[in-house]
Design a protein around this motif. Sequence first.
Motif, PDB file in Angstrom:
ATOM      1  N   ALA A  10       0.831  -1.204   0.000  1.00  0.00           N
ATOM      2  CA  ALA A  10       0.000   0.000   0.000  1.00  0.00           C
ATOM      3  C   ALA A  10       0.864   1.252   0.000  1.00  0.00           C
ATOM      4  N   SER A  11       1.966   1.209   0.737  1.00  0.00           N
ATOM      5  CA  SER A  11       2.871   2.354   0.799  1.00  0.00           C
ATOM      6  C   SER A  11       3.545   2.593  -0.546  1.00  0.00           C
ATOM      7  N   LEU A  12       3.894   1.523  -1.248  1.00  0.00           N
ATOM      8  CA  LEU A  12       4.497   1.655  -2.574  1.00  0.00           C
ATOM      9  C   LEU A  12       3.522   2.349  -3.536  1.00  0.00           C
ATOM     10  N   LEU A  13       2.265   1.897  -3.551  1.00  0.00           N
ATOM     11  CA  LEU A  13       1.261   2.517  -4.416  1.00  0.00           C
ATOM     12  C   LEU A  13       1.014   3.970  -4.009  1.00  0.00           C
ATOM     13  N   ALA A  14       0.986   4.220  -2.701  1.00  0.00           N
ATOM     14  CA  ALA A  14       0.782   5.583  -2.220  1.00  0.00           C
ATOM     15  C   ALA A  14       1.930   6.486  -2.628  1.00  0.00           C
ATOM     16  N   GLY A  15       3.153   5.968  -2.563  1.00  0.00           N
ATOM     17  CA  GLY A  15       4.307   6.751  -2.981  1.00  0.00           C
ATOM     18  C   GLY A  15       4.235   7.126  -4.442  1.00  0.00           C
ATOM     19  N   PHE A  16       3.763   6.201  -5.269  1.00  0.00           N
ATOM     20  CA  PHE A  16       3.598   6.467  -6.700  1.00  0.00           C
ATOM     21  C   PHE A  16       2.602   7.595  -6.928  1.00  0.00           C
ATOM     22  N   VAL A  17       1.425   7.478  -6.330  1.00  0.00           N
ATOM     23  CA  VAL A  17       0.378   8.485  -6.514  1.00  0.00           C
ATOM     24  C   VAL A  17       0.822   9.829  -5.956  1.00  0.00           C
ATOM     25  N   PHE A  45      -1.958   7.238  12.016  1.00  0.00           N
ATOM     26  CA  PHE A  45      -1.665   8.499  11.323  1.00  0.00           C
ATOM     27  C   PHE A  45      -0.176   8.845  11.452  1.00  0.00           C
ATOM     28  N   GLY A  46       0.365   8.656  12.635  1.00  0.00           N
ATOM     29  CA  GLY A  46       1.776   8.954  12.849  1.00  0.00           C
ATOM     30  C   GLY A  46       2.683   8.039  12.052  1.00  0.00           C
ATOM     31  N   THR A  47       2.337   6.758  11.993  1.00  0.00           N
ATOM     32  CA  THR A  47       3.128   5.802  11.221  1.00  0.00           C
ATOM     33  C   THR A  47       3.042   6.115   9.733  1.00  0.00           C
ATOM     34  N   ASN A  48       1.866   6.538   9.278  1.00  0.00           N
ATOM     35  CA  ASN A  48       1.703   6.971   7.889  1.00  0.00           C
ATOM     36  C   ASN A  48       2.641   8.130   7.568  1.00  0.00           C
ATOM     37  N   GLY A  50       5.375   8.858   9.109  1.00  0.00           N
ATOM     38  CA  GLY A  50       6.743   8.373   9.199  1.00  0.00           C
ATOM     39  C   GLY A  50       7.224   7.729   7.915  1.00  0.00           C
ATOM     40  N   ALA A  51       6.297   7.216   7.113  1.00  0.00           N
ATOM     41  CA  ALA A  51       6.649   6.645   5.808  1.00  0.00           C
ATOM     42  C   ALA A  51       6.544   7.681   4.706  1.00  0.00           C
ATOM     43  N   ALA A  52       5.449   8.453   4.712  1.00  0.00           N
ATOM     44  CA  ALA A  52       5.156   9.365   3.602  1.00  0.00           C
ATOM     45  C   ALA A  52       6.193  10.471   3.450  1.00  0.00           C
ATOM     46  N   ILE A  53       6.770  10.920   4.555  1.00  0.00           N
ATOM     47  CA  ILE A  53       7.722  12.034   4.464  1.00  0.00           C
ATOM     48  C   ILE A  53       8.930  11.657   3.606  1.00  0.00           C
ATOM     49  N   TRP A  54       9.324  10.384   3.627  1.00  0.00           N
ATOM     50  CA  TRP A  54      10.481   9.962   2.832  1.00  0.00           C
ATOM     51  C   TRP A  54      10.151   9.968   1.350  1.00  0.00           C
ATOM     52  N   GLY A  55       8.915   9.562   1.012  1.00  0.00           N
ATOM     53  CA  GLY A  55       8.511   9.575  -0.387  1.00  0.00           C
ATOM     54  C   GLY A  55       8.412  10.981  -0.945  1.00  0.00           C
ATOM     55  N   THR A  56       7.818  11.903  -0.174  1.00  0.00           N
ATOM     56  CA  THR A  56       7.687  13.277  -0.662  1.00  0.00           C
ATOM     57  C   THR A  56       9.048  13.964  -0.741  1.00  0.00           C
ATOM     58  N   ALA A  57       9.920  13.672   0.226  1.00  0.00           N
ATOM     59  CA  ALA A  57      11.261  14.259   0.184  1.00  0.00           C
ATOM     60  C   ALA A  57      12.044  13.740  -1.024  1.00  0.00           C
ATOM     61  N   TRP A  58      11.935  12.459  -1.292  1.00  0.00           N
ATOM     62  CA  TRP A  58      12.648  11.886  -2.437  1.00  0.00           C
ATOM     63  C   TRP A  58      12.104  12.454  -3.750  1.00  0.00           C
ATOM     64  N   ALA A  59      10.761  12.579  -3.830  1.00  0.00           N
ATOM     65  CA  ALA A  59      10.160  13.145  -5.035  1.00  0.00           C
ATOM     66  C   ALA A  59      10.622  14.584  -5.235  1.00  0.00           C
ATOM     67  N   THR A  60      10.721  15.358  -4.149  1.00  0.00           N
ATOM     68  CA  THR A  60      11.220  16.728  -4.238  1.00  0.00           C
ATOM     69  C   THR A  60      12.622  16.748  -4.828  1.00  0.00           C
ATOM     70  N   VAL A 204       7.488  -0.396  11.667  1.00  0.00           N
ATOM     71  CA  VAL A 204       6.565  -0.468  10.528  1.00  0.00           C
ATOM     72  C   VAL A 204       6.832   0.686   9.563  1.00  0.00           C
ATOM     73  N   ALA A 205       7.034   1.876  10.118  1.00  0.00           N
ATOM     74  CA  ALA A 205       7.284   3.052   9.283  1.00  0.00           C
ATOM     75  C   ALA A 205       8.544   2.886   8.438  1.00  0.00           C
ATOM     76  N   ALA A 206       9.567   2.228   8.993  1.00  0.00           N
ATOM     77  CA  ALA A 206      10.824   2.062   8.258  1.00  0.00           C
ATOM     78  C   ALA A 206      10.623   1.201   7.011  1.00  0.00           C
ATOM     79  N   VAL A 207       9.901   0.099   7.159  1.00  0.00           N
ATOM     80  CA  VAL A 207       9.632  -0.775   6.006  1.00  0.00           C
ATOM     81  C   VAL A 207       8.767  -0.044   4.980  1.00  0.00           C
ATOM     82  N   MET A 208       7.733   0.628   5.463  1.00  0.00           N
ATOM     83  CA  MET A 208       6.853   1.372   4.562  1.00  0.00           C
ATOM     84  C   MET A 208       7.584   2.508   3.874  1.00  0.00           C
ATOM     85  N   ALA A 209       8.550   3.111   4.550  1.00  0.00           N
ATOM     86  CA  ALA A 209       9.302   4.223   3.963  1.00  0.00           C
ATOM     87  C   ALA A 209      10.100   3.765   2.748  1.00  0.00           C
ATOM     88  N   VAL A 210      10.729   2.593   2.852  1.00  0.00           N
ATOM     89  CA  VAL A 210      11.487   2.058   1.717  1.00  0.00           C
ATOM     90  C   VAL A 210      10.557   1.846   0.522  1.00  0.00           C
TER      91      VAL A 210
END
Length: 253
Positions: A10-17, A45-48, A50-60, A204-210
Motif C-alpha cells: 500500500a505504501s508503494l502505491l501511495a508513494g507512486f500516486v 496516522f503517525g506511522t503513515n 513516518g513513511a510518507a515524508i520519505w517519499g515526498t522528500a525523495w520526489a522533491t 513499521v514506518a521504516a519498512v513502509m518508507a522504503v
Amino acid sequence: MIELFTAAVASLLAGFVDAVVGGGGLILVPALFSVYPNAAPATLFGTNKGAAIWGTAWATHQYAKRVSLPWLALMPAAGAALIGSFAGAWAVTQVDPSGLRKALPAILLGVLLYTLAKKDLGRHHAPRHEATTQTLIASAIGLTIGFYDGFFGPGTGSFFVFLFVRLLGFDFLHASATAKLLNTATNFAALVLFAAKGHVWWHVAAVMAVANVVGSLVGTRMALAKGAGFVRGMFVVVVSLLILKTGHDAFLR
C-alpha cells in the motif's frame, strides 16, 4: 509479516500516486486501518507520516534535478507550510472539525469541475507574477494549506497543486513538483507532533518508507517523462476518488 507486507505494498502505491499528483494518503491510511484495526488512530496516522515524508522528500529531490523551480519563493512557502501545519494540529485540539468534514466533498467537487471546465488549465507553464508577489502568494498557500493539513488533512497535495496552477500560472508538472516540497514540510511538522506523543511505530514506518520511496521514484520518473498532461489526468482521477472517499466518510459512515 503478512500485515507488514500488505502495508508495504500500500505504501508503494501511495508513494507512486503522491509523487505524481499527491493524494497517497487516500491509499495508505485506509490500508493501515484495515491491516491494524485495533491500533489507536493517532498511531496509524503517525506511522503513515513516518513513511510518507520519505517519499515526498525523495520526489522533491528528483523533481529538483529535472524541473526548474523558483526556490527563492518556495523556501519561505515551505516555512509557512511548516508553521501552518503546527497551528492546524493545535487548532484541532480546540475545535471540532466535523463541519469541515461535511464541506470538504463540495469543495473538492468545485475544484474538479473548475479543472474540467478550463481545458487548458495547467497545460502550459506560464508564471504570471514577479518574484516578490510570487513569494507572497506561495507563502499564503503554504500557510493556509499547511494549516488545513494539520487540522484535517485529506487532499492536501491536491489542494497545493490546484492553487499553484490557478494562482501562480504553473503547469501541473511544476505545481506537482512544488507541492512535494511543501508537503514534505507539513509531513515533518505532523511527524514531530506524533513522535513526541509516542504515536509512531518506527519498525513499521521504516519498512513502509522504503516502499514509499520506490513508488515515489517510479511516479516521479513517469510524471517527468509524460509531462503536464499526464499529471493533469492523474489529478482529475485522484480528486474524483477523494470526493467519493470524503463524501462517504462525511455522510454514510
